[in-house]
Design an enzyme around this catalytic site. Structure first.
Site, PDB file in Angstrom:
ATOM      1  N   GLU A 195       9.239   0.790  10.976  1.00 48.13           N
ATOM      2  CA  GLU A 195      10.338   1.752  10.826  1.00 48.13           C
ATOM      3  C   GLU A 195       9.702   3.119  10.935  1.00 48.13           C
ATOM      4  O   GLU A 195       8.956   3.527  10.058  1.00 48.13           O
ATOM      5  CB  GLU A 195      11.034   1.529   9.478  1.00 48.13           C
ATOM      6  CG  GLU A 195      12.444   2.044   9.467  1.00 48.13           C
ATOM      7  CD  GLU A 195      12.535   3.396   8.805  1.00 48.13           C
ATOM      8  OE1 GLU A 195      12.475   4.399   9.558  1.00 48.13           O
ATOM      9  OE2 GLU A 195      12.643   3.457   7.580  1.00 48.13           O
TER      10      GLU A 195
ATOM     11  N   LYS B  54       0.859  -1.186   0.000  1.00 47.75           N
ATOM     12  CA  LYS B  54       0.000   0.000   0.000  1.00 47.75           C
ATOM     13  C   LYS B  54       0.894   1.235   0.000  1.00 47.75           C
ATOM     14  O   LYS B  54       1.444   1.610   1.025  1.00 47.75           O
ATOM     15  CB  LYS B  54      -0.887  -0.018   1.244  1.00 47.75           C
ATOM     16  CG  LYS B  54      -2.228   0.665   1.074  1.00 47.75           C
ATOM     17  CD  LYS B  54      -2.175   2.153   0.853  1.00 47.75           C
ATOM     18  CE  LYS B  54      -1.998   2.966   2.112  1.00 47.75           C
ATOM     19  NZ  LYS B  54      -1.877   4.415   1.840  1.00 47.75           N
TER      20      LYS B  54
HETATM   21  P1  NAP Z   1       1.627   8.120   8.062  1.00 51.66           P
HETATM   22  O1  NAP Z   1       0.251   8.610   8.274  1.00 51.66           O
HETATM   23  O2  NAP Z   1       2.283   7.331   9.111  1.00 51.66           O
HETATM   24  O3  NAP Z   1       1.587   7.307   6.678  1.00 51.66           O
HETATM   25  C1  NAP Z   1       2.405   6.214   6.341  1.00 51.66           C
HETATM   26  C2  NAP Z   1       1.575   5.162   5.609  1.00 51.66           C
HETATM   27  O4  NAP Z   1       0.588   4.595   6.491  1.00 51.66           O
HETATM   28  C3  NAP Z   1       0.786   5.706   4.429  1.00 51.66           C
HETATM   29  O5  NAP Z   1       0.744   4.739   3.413  1.00 51.66           O
HETATM   30  C4  NAP Z   1      -0.578   5.928   5.052  1.00 51.66           C
HETATM   31  O6  NAP Z   1      -1.626   6.032   4.149  1.00 51.66           O
HETATM   32  C5  NAP Z   1      -0.708   4.717   5.920  1.00 51.66           C
HETATM   33  N1  NAP Z   1      -1.693   4.844   6.985  1.00 51.66           N
HETATM   34  C6  NAP Z   1      -2.282   5.962   7.488  1.00 51.66           C
HETATM   35  N2  NAP Z   1      -3.117   5.647   8.493  1.00 51.66           N
HETATM   36  C7  NAP Z   1      -3.076   4.314   8.642  1.00 51.66           C
HETATM   37  C8  NAP Z   1      -3.699   3.384   9.527  1.00 51.66           C
HETATM   38  N3  NAP Z   1      -4.531   3.770  10.477  1.00 51.66           N
HETATM   39  N4  NAP Z   1      -3.381   2.074   9.405  1.00 51.66           N
HETATM   40  C9  NAP Z   1      -2.527   1.647   8.470  1.00 51.66           C
HETATM   41  N5  NAP Z   1      -1.908   2.477   7.606  1.00 51.66           N
HETATM   42  C10 NAP Z   1      -2.165   3.801   7.686  1.00 51.66           C
HETATM   43  O7  NAP Z   1       2.558   9.324   7.711  1.00 51.66           O
HETATM   44  P2  NAP Z   1       2.074  10.718   7.077  1.00 51.66           P
HETATM   45  O8  NAP Z   1       0.773  11.169   7.612  1.00 51.66           O
HETATM   46  O9  NAP Z   1       2.199  10.586   5.631  1.00 51.66           O
HETATM   47  O10 NAP Z   1       3.184  11.676   7.662  1.00 51.66           O
HETATM   48  C11 NAP Z   1       3.012  12.207   8.976  1.00 51.66           C
HETATM   49  C12 NAP Z   1       4.309  12.200   9.715  1.00 51.66           C
HETATM   50  O11 NAP Z   1       4.849  10.882   9.764  1.00 51.66           O
HETATM   51  C13 NAP Z   1       5.421  13.007   9.092  1.00 51.66           C
HETATM   52  O12 NAP Z   1       5.310  14.345   9.327  1.00 51.66           O
HETATM   53  C14 NAP Z   1       6.615  12.368   9.732  1.00 51.66           C
HETATM   54  O13 NAP Z   1       6.826  12.860  11.010  1.00 51.66           O
HETATM   55  C15 NAP Z   1       6.250  10.923   9.800  1.00 51.66           C
HETATM   56  N6  NAP Z   1       6.768  10.151   8.673  1.00 51.66           N
HETATM   57  C16 NAP Z   1       7.795   9.324   8.908  1.00 51.66           C
HETATM   58  C17 NAP Z   1       8.342   8.604   7.854  1.00 51.66           C
HETATM   59  C18 NAP Z   1       9.490   7.675   8.035  1.00 51.66           C
HETATM   60  O14 NAP Z   1      10.160   7.402   7.065  1.00 51.66           O
HETATM   61  N7  NAP Z   1       9.725   7.150   9.208  1.00 51.66           N
HETATM   62  C19 NAP Z   1       7.832   8.739   6.579  1.00 51.66           C
HETATM   63  C20 NAP Z   1       6.735   9.578   6.377  1.00 51.66           C
HETATM   64  C21 NAP Z   1       6.224  10.258   7.447  1.00 51.66           C
HETATM   65  P3  NAP Z   1      -1.915   7.520   3.570  1.00 51.66           P
HETATM   66  O15 NAP Z   1      -0.982   7.648   2.441  1.00 51.66           O
HETATM   67  O16 NAP Z   1      -3.290   7.556   3.136  1.00 51.66           O
HETATM   68  O17 NAP Z   1      -1.691   8.465   4.688  1.00 51.66           O
END
Ligand code: NAP
Ligand code: MG
Length: 494
Positions: free
Chosen positions: A266, A192
């Site tokens: 991660e 996904k």
């Molecule tokens: P996120 O919400 O954690 O998204 C990561 C993935 O999880 C996306 O594919 C997302 O889908 C999916 N997802 C969202 N809610 C979920 C749920 N309840 N159950 C399972 N999967 C779910 O990250 P984000 O909102 O894009 O970014 C927010 C913050 O996360 C950033 O500002 C940063 O601090 C952190 N982040 C960390 C990393 C890393 O490499 N560790 C990468 C990105 C972001 P969607 O695409 O629809 O949201």
């Protein structure tokens, strides 16, 4: 086509489909979502908005493809390795196109995508292709009976159906980090991608198909968090591998409890980077700037909290501000660009909110990128001095081009602040003194410690987090453990 000739608009705007059971399909309910170009705020393309029913369809396809006797299970380890190698080759063959896709969908500089994201994605498949033939069990002596009366051995089997949920910051690279080891182990996958950046994963799906993988082994369901949540909760998924925010990571832990899925996570980071006064300061400044500004700071391992030994504080800050002011800010598709837009309006608001909170808390901002493009999710790179623990900008992950600088006198001072850091993904140290470097590396509770460098990962080196930065390791042969079960076979020979 060279990078400079690459047309800015050179990406098809045709609606995309997702990849389930070897077929390219729409969502069952026909829903779509738009993915934007962060440099223009215009729609690039639509992709299916997969829901729970689509995830279920993909899980069924993945289950069928991993059953004993399936074409994938009948593929020999050597053949599996050749398929993986071919995927790596295809990524390189389509490198320019993939770099452009990445740049338009995520905003990142195409130049950096070409020398970092694309080769590293290919390298994961090439590296893992060598492991398929080296996944071995053991013959283990049995002591509970007379020697020779029992034969006991272990075999390694694929864990089964794997759900992989990835973020938007390195879309293709994250897909490769996840897919390559799962396939090397013989698993089948439902991937996904993030809703903001689905395009390169879908293109990778086409290349995977071209490489000759059996139907249903790799399934790619585009959609939003709802699709991710359905995958994390699905009762027929054996394991979930997730990269993203710590908050969603915790939701996945809860969702996985239903059938006790194996999990690897991660997550985020607030990684300390330590510059001692005896360091090669030119190198320390250049690498520390790269540690925070690479990928617009949207990196889980960004070196976002810089500790500078007090006697060289002014010199290092001056150097960093100069590096920051040199950054060429613009659309990622311009080969000269070094700092592109952030991925989305939401991320831009979040980063700006942090910068405003830093100013409110009395930290001093030094700001670069004076002439930002009028349209697009651009923000000025910022270095904060006069910061202290307790400020949100010091304590929390910002995930943008924002650095906080703290002076220090002794390593112990850093260690005591870092004790309160919920994260432990990476750390860095710059010094010419080897024993100081090793002592500092020892003192860091972090999965990766960079010495006189930053952002230098390799497919062969394990990567992952201590503390709330996650569970398990990506890359290296360490990652394969996450995709394998061990079966012990005990045979009475009498
Ligand atoms: P996120 O919400 O954690 O998204 C990561 C993935 O999880 C996306 O594919 C997302 O889908 C999916 N997802 C969202 N809610 C979920 C749920 N309840 N159950 C399972 N999967 C779910 O990250 P984000 O909102 O894009 O970014 C927010 C913050 O996360 C950033 O500002 C940063 O601090 C952190 N982040 C960390 C990393 C890393 O490499 N560790 C990468 C990105 C972001 P969607 O695409 O629809 O949201
Ligand atoms: Mg996009």
């Amino acid at each position: 086509m060279t990078l400079t000739e690459m047309p800015a608009a050179g990406l098809s705007t045709a609606p995309r489909r997702m990849f389930i059971g070897g077929a390219w399909v729409d969502a069952l309910d026909g829903a779509v979502l738009e993915t934007l170009d962060p440099a223009t705020e215009q729609t690039l393309a639509t992709v299916p908005r997969g829901g729970a029913a689509d995830v279920d369809r993909a899980v069924r396809a993945a289950r069928a493809a991993v059953e004993p006797g399936s074409p994938w299970r009948r593929t020999t380890p050597s053949q599996r390795g050749r398929i993986l190698h071919r995927i790596g080759d295809l990524i390189l063959e389509h490198g320019e196109e993939l770099a452009l896709t990445e740049s338009r969908d995520n905003g990142k500089p195409v130049t950096y995508a070409s020398f970092a994201d694309i080769p590293m994605a290919a390298d994961l498949f090439h590296y893992m292709s060598g492991w398929t033939t080296k996944i071995e069990g053991h013959t283990i002596p049995f002591s509970a009976a007379a020697p020779g009366s029992f034969l006991s051995y272990t075999t390694r089997e694929p864990i089964g159906v794997v759900g992989q949920i990835i973020p938007w910051n390195f879309p293709l690279m994250m897909a490769a980090w996840k897919l390559a080891p799962a396939l090397a182990a013989g698993c089948t996958v439902v991937l996904k991608p993030a809703e903001q950046t689905p395009l390169s994963a879908l293109r990778l799906g086409e290349l995977i198909q071209e490489a000759g993988i059996p139907d249903g082994v790799v399934n790619i369901v585009t959609g939003d968090g709802e699709a991710g949540a359905a995958l994390a909760a699905h009762p027929d998924v054996d394991k979930v591998a997730f990269t993203g925010s710590t908050e969603v990571g915790k939701q996945i832990v809860r969702a996985s409890a239903g059938n006790l899925k194996k999990l690897t996570l991660e997550l985020g980071g607030k990684s300390p980077n330590i510059v001692y006064a005896d360091a090669d300061l030119g190198r320390a400044v250049a690498a520390s700037a790269g540690a925070i500004f690479f990928n617009q700071g949207q990196s889980c391992m960004a070196g976002s909290r810089l500790y500078v030994e007090r006697p060289v504080l002014d010199q290092v800050v001056e150097g960093l501000v100069a590096e920051m002011n040199k950054l060429v800010v613009g659309a990622g598709t311009d080969p000269a660009t070094q700092l592109g837009p952030l991925v989305s309006r939401e991320q831009l608001d979040r980063v700006r909110g942090y910068v405003e909170s830093g100013v409110r808390d009395g930290a001093v901002p030094h700001t670069g990128g004076q002439s930002l493009p009028k349209r697009g999710y651009f923000t000025s790179p910022t270095i904060f001095t006069d910061t202290a623990p307790g400020m949100k900008i010091v304590d929390e992950e910002i995930f943008g081009p924002v650095l906080v600088v703290l002076p220090f006198d002794r390593l112990d001072d850093i260690v005591s602040i870092e004790r309160t850091n919920p994260y432990g993904l990476a750390a860095g140290v710059f010094t010419r003194d080897l024993s100081k470097a090793v002592r500092t590396a020892d003192a860091m509770r972090a999965g990766t410690v960079f010495v006189n460098t930053w952002n230098t990962l390799d497919a062969a080196l394990p990567f992952g987090g201590y503390k709330q930065s996650g569970w398990g390791r990506e890359m290296g042969h360490a990652v394969l453990e996450n995709y394998l079960e061990t079966k012990t076979v005990i045979t009475d020979l009498s």
